[in-house]
Structures are given as C-alpha cells and as structure tokens.
Design an enzyme around this catalytic site. Structure first.
Site, PDB file in Angstrom:
ATOM      1  NE  ARG A  61      -4.050  -1.974   1.984  1.00 21.29           N
ATOM      2  CZ  ARG A  61      -4.012  -3.023   2.805  1.00 21.29           C
ATOM      3  NH1 ARG A  61      -3.123  -3.075   3.779  1.00 21.29           N
ATOM      4  NH2 ARG A  61      -4.887  -3.988   2.661  1.00 21.29           N
TER       5      ARG A  61
ATOM      6  CE  LYS B 200      -0.713  14.072 -14.735  1.00 18.30           C
ATOM      7  NZ  LYS B 200      -0.994  14.639 -16.073  1.00 18.30           N
TER       8      LYS B 200
ATOM      9  CD  GLU C 287       7.062  17.581 -22.420  1.00 18.63           C
ATOM     10  OE1 GLU C 287       6.473  18.544 -21.886  1.00 18.63           O
ATOM     11  OE2 GLU C 287       6.455  16.585 -22.890  1.00 18.63           O
TER      12      GLU C 287
ATOM     13  CE  LYS D 200       5.087  17.946 -13.827  1.00 16.70           C
ATOM     14  NZ  LYS D 200       5.176  16.766 -14.643  1.00 16.70           N
TER      15      LYS D 200
ATOM     16  CD  GLU E  48      -3.875  16.804 -16.025  1.00 18.31           C
ATOM     17  OE1 GLU E  48      -2.726  16.373 -15.849  1.00 18.31           O
ATOM     18  OE2 GLU E  48      -4.536  16.620 -17.061  1.00 18.31           O
TER      19      GLU E  48
ATOM     20  NE  ARG F 168       0.271  17.335 -12.909  1.00 15.81           N
ATOM     21  CZ  ARG F 168       0.929  16.504 -12.107  1.00 15.81           C
ATOM     22  NH1 ARG F 168       0.610  16.435 -10.835  1.00 15.81           N
ATOM     23  NH2 ARG F 168       1.885  15.735 -12.564  1.00 15.81           N
TER      24      ARG F 168
ATOM     25  CG  ASN G 196      -1.981  17.959 -20.395  1.00 15.53           C
ATOM     26  OD1 ASN G 196      -0.984  17.322 -20.077  1.00 15.53           O
ATOM     27  ND2 ASN G 196      -3.131  17.860 -19.743  1.00 15.53           N
TER      28      ASN G 196
ATOM     29  CG  HIS H 165       1.330  16.975 -24.068  1.00 18.59           C
ATOM     30  ND1 HIS H 165       2.092  18.137 -24.057  1.00 18.59           N
ATOM     31  CD2 HIS H 165       2.102  16.025 -23.477  1.00 18.59           C
ATOM     32  CE1 HIS H 165       3.262  17.886 -23.463  1.00 18.59           C
ATOM     33  NE2 HIS H 165       3.290  16.613 -23.102  1.00 18.59           N
TER      34      HIS H 165
ATOM     35  CG  HIS I 167      -0.866  12.440 -26.021  1.00 18.42           C
ATOM     36  ND1 HIS I 167      -1.556  12.935 -24.938  1.00 18.42           N
ATOM     37  CD2 HIS I 167       0.394  12.220 -25.580  1.00 18.42           C
ATOM     38  CE1 HIS I 167      -0.743  13.009 -23.886  1.00 18.42           C
ATOM     39  NE2 HIS I 167       0.450  12.594 -24.250  1.00 18.42           N
TER      40      HIS I 167
ATOM     41  CG  HIS J 103       6.167  12.281 -25.084  1.00 17.51           C
ATOM     42  ND1 HIS J 103       4.813  12.155 -25.354  1.00 17.51           N
ATOM     43  CD2 HIS J 103       6.280  13.274 -24.159  1.00 17.51           C
ATOM     44  CE1 HIS J 103       4.147  13.020 -24.606  1.00 17.51           C
ATOM     45  NE2 HIS J 103       5.013  13.709 -23.875  1.00 17.51           N
TER      46      HIS J 103
HETATM   47  N1  GLY Z   1       3.373  15.610 -17.756  1.00 14.62           N
HETATM   48  C1  GLY Z   1       2.307  16.418 -17.379  1.00 14.62           C
HETATM   49  C2  GLY Z   1       2.014  16.374 -15.919  1.00 14.62           C
HETATM   50  O1  GLY Z   1       2.812  15.908 -15.140  1.00 14.62           O
HETATM   51  O2  GLY Z   1       0.947  16.792 -15.521  1.00 14.62           O
END
Ligand code: GLY
Length: 362
Positions: free
Chosen positions: A119, A141, A183, A225, A235, A239, A243, A246, A250, A263
């Site tokens: 956990r 993430k 990025e 960031k 998000e 946040r 993107n 993106h 994507h 990417h």
């Molecule tokens: N890569 C975008 C984020 O971490 O929200």
C-alpha cells in the site's frame, strides 16, 4: 554546486536537487537495514547502474539492483508483477525505498509499483533523460499502459526526493536529448516569456549541453512544474496547462503506431500546431507563434510530419477522439493568448482545426 527546488504539497512535500555529481537519496537516514530496490532498464543499467549501486551502498543502504528491458512495452502489468516479485524476494518492508534510475518509462512503472506495493513504500526518482528531469519525474504521475491505451492505469504518488544529476545527460543519445528540449520550450510558452527568450538566445549552449546553462534551465523548468503541481496536484484544473502541445502530440504518436516519433518530437509538432491554432482563435500574436515554431526548428525538433509522411488529418482527428482530454468527441486544447499565458479546455470548431493543420503541414 546544486540547486534545490521544493515541491510544496504539505506532508507530501519533497526536494528536487538539480546539479552535477549529486549525492543520491539525501533525504534518507542511512540506517543499517534500510533496503533500496533500484530499478533501471538494461540501457541505463549498463551505463549508470554500477555507480549508482556503489554510491548507495557506500551510504549504508542495502541495495538490490533490478533490471528491466528497455522500451515502452515494459510499462505493462506484466512488469509490474515482475517488480512486485522482486520486491517480495528482497523482503522490502514499510521502511524500504524503491529508487527509479532512468527515463520516464522506468519512473512511471517503478512509481506505480512503489505506490501499490505494501500500500505504498517510499519512492525516489533519479531521472536520466532530459524529459524525465524536467517533466515526468516531478509531480507524482505514475502509470502503466493497457492494450486499450496508454497510461490507463496509474496513481498520483509523489516521490520523497528527485535527484536530477546533469552528469547523467552526457551519455544521452542526441535525438533523445533534443526530444527533451521540446518540454523545456513548453515551460516558456505556458508560464514564463522571459525564460522563452533566454532559450532563444541560448540555442548553441543548449545544443552543446553547456553545464552551467543546463543547470539553470533544468532548475527553472522544475521550479515551474513544482509551482503548477503545488496548485493542482491531481489535475483538476490548472495543471492541465502542462498539456500544451499534447492533444495533437499524442494523436501524432498514436496515428503513427507509436514507433516513429519520440514523445518530445510529437509534442513539438503539437506545439507548432497549438501555436497556429492559438493565433486563429485566441489572438496569440502571429509573431509569437512564429517564434515558437522557429525556436523548435533551431533546436532540431520537427514542427510537422516529414514530407511524404502518411499522417493524414483524418487519422489524427480520429486519434484525438480517444484522448483522455476529449469530451463528447471534441478534443480540448491548451491555447496561448501570449507567451507565458495559456488557457486550458479550449474546444475549437472542426473547420478551424483542419485549417490550422493545413497551415502547419505546408
Ligand atoms: N506531464 C504532465 C504532468 O505531469 O501533468
């Protein structure tokens, strides 16, 4: 010398260290018996595994070094299961740590295992690619892919420390390094116009991987960031500015079957598109959109699919439908009003989407 940036998330706060020749896992007290499960892929392990293991062992940790195959296909349930097995064999307990030494793929996979094994065990990110240093290692993430799509399973799980050792970039292949620069440019567009202008001035230094410049640039990206993540960890709102580029990016990756573009390259194509779309719909000055496209080009990034490439608008449009950001079949974009100022959740009329693509792909 190193720069430290704090990601301020209450009890989940953590430092990001950016520098050359960093001491890793500074946050841990090296008590006998603390086990560190080090995870890296076969490419990174061959380059840096030994040194990382040696350093951690010299700090007094019991280090277990695990290697997974290189490549995005490792971000799967099969390799989650493999790492759970390694964690169990190694006898990890609640005082143990999982340390990801690698790029985004390794960080996402090892982070998901750290979030779920027992956990949750403590997690440290040691990113080895530029993209991982400025983006994926920060912000919590984690995730894996399913046959049905990328990153469909995952968790928000913050590391306890990020160590961005810029010396590790020396061995990064050129195409991968340049892909990470996409990025970097993104942060200038979404947040900080003066940072964007610094990047414009420093193209030769960036391409040479100038040490002092890299420290300044990576630290600034991490600072931005960290600020965005502190505002909106999960998000729910702002946040999403991360993107930028993106939505189409994507789709470019997907329409091409995920083999052709890195990417960051797909994001560069997506940012060039978003810049044009922003001019048509948000009054983003055409000169600023042009500056974004020119900077990407000067850094050696693609701004459109190569001539003769088979990516058609219909295929991209179709690919955008399955994006997580698409609502009611309408893709949503992050668009710029001016450099350093973007809006999220923008829906754009079909004819305008196609028109901007037409401008881009010429
Ligand atoms: N890569 C975008 C984020 O971490 O929200």
């Amino acid at each position: 010398m190193a720069t430290t940036i704090d990601v301020k998330l209450g009890e989940r706060s953590y430092p990001i260290h950016v520098g050359h020749g960093l001491q890793l896992a500074q946050i841990l007290e090296a008590k006998p018996g603390i086990r560190v499960l080090m995870v890296s892929d076969s490419n990174v392990d061959a380059l840096h595994g030994e040194a990382c293991q040696r350093q951690l062992a010299s700090q007094g940790f019991e280090v277990l070094r695990t290697v997974i195959p290189a490549g995005e296909s490792t971000k799967s349930l099969h390799w989650v299961d493999f790492l759970y097995g390694k964690a169990a064999e190694a006898g990890l307990d609640r005082s143990s740590v999982i340390l990801a030494l690698g790029g985004g793929m390794t960080g996402d996979l090892a982070g998901f295992v750290a979030a779920t094994y027992l956990r949750g065990v403590r997690f440290i990110q040691v990113p080895t690619s530029l993209l991982a240093m400025v983006d994926s290692s920060v912000g919590g993430k984690t995730g894996i892919n399913l046959a049905q799509g990328k990153n469909l399973v995952g968790a928000f799980y913050q590391p306890i420390e990020v160590d961005a050792d810029l010396d590790l970039l020396k061995t990064l292949p050129s195409r991968e390094y340049v892909s990470g620069l996409a990025e970097v440019v993104k942060y200038g567009v979404i947040w900080d116009a003066s940072f964007f202008h610094l990047l414009e001035k420093e193209v030769p230094g960036l391409l040479k991987r100038d040490s002092a410049l890299l420290e300044k640039v990576v630290a600034r990206c991490c600072e931005i960031k960290a600020e965005v993540v502190a505002m909106d960890e999960r998000e729910i709102g702002p946040r999403a500015i991360l993107n930028f580029g993106h939505t189409l990016g994507h789709a470019v990756e997907k329409a091409d079957g995920y083999g052709r573009w890195f990417h960051g390259e797909a994001v560069a194509i997506g940012m060039a598109y978003a810049a044009r779309l922003s001019t048509i719909t948000k009054g983003f000055p055409a000169a600023e959109a042009e500056a974004v496209v020119r900077l990407l080009e000067k850094l050696g990034l693609p701004i459109r699919p190569a001539p003769g490439d088979t990516v058609e608008w219909a295929a991209l449009r179709e690919a955008m439908m399955s994006d997580k950001k698409t609502l009611n079949k309408r893709p949503r974009f992050v668009l710029a009003r001016k450099l350093g100022d973007v809006v999220t959740g923008c829906e754009v009329e079909e004819s305008i989407l196609a028109e901007a693509w037409h401008v881009c792909s010429k």
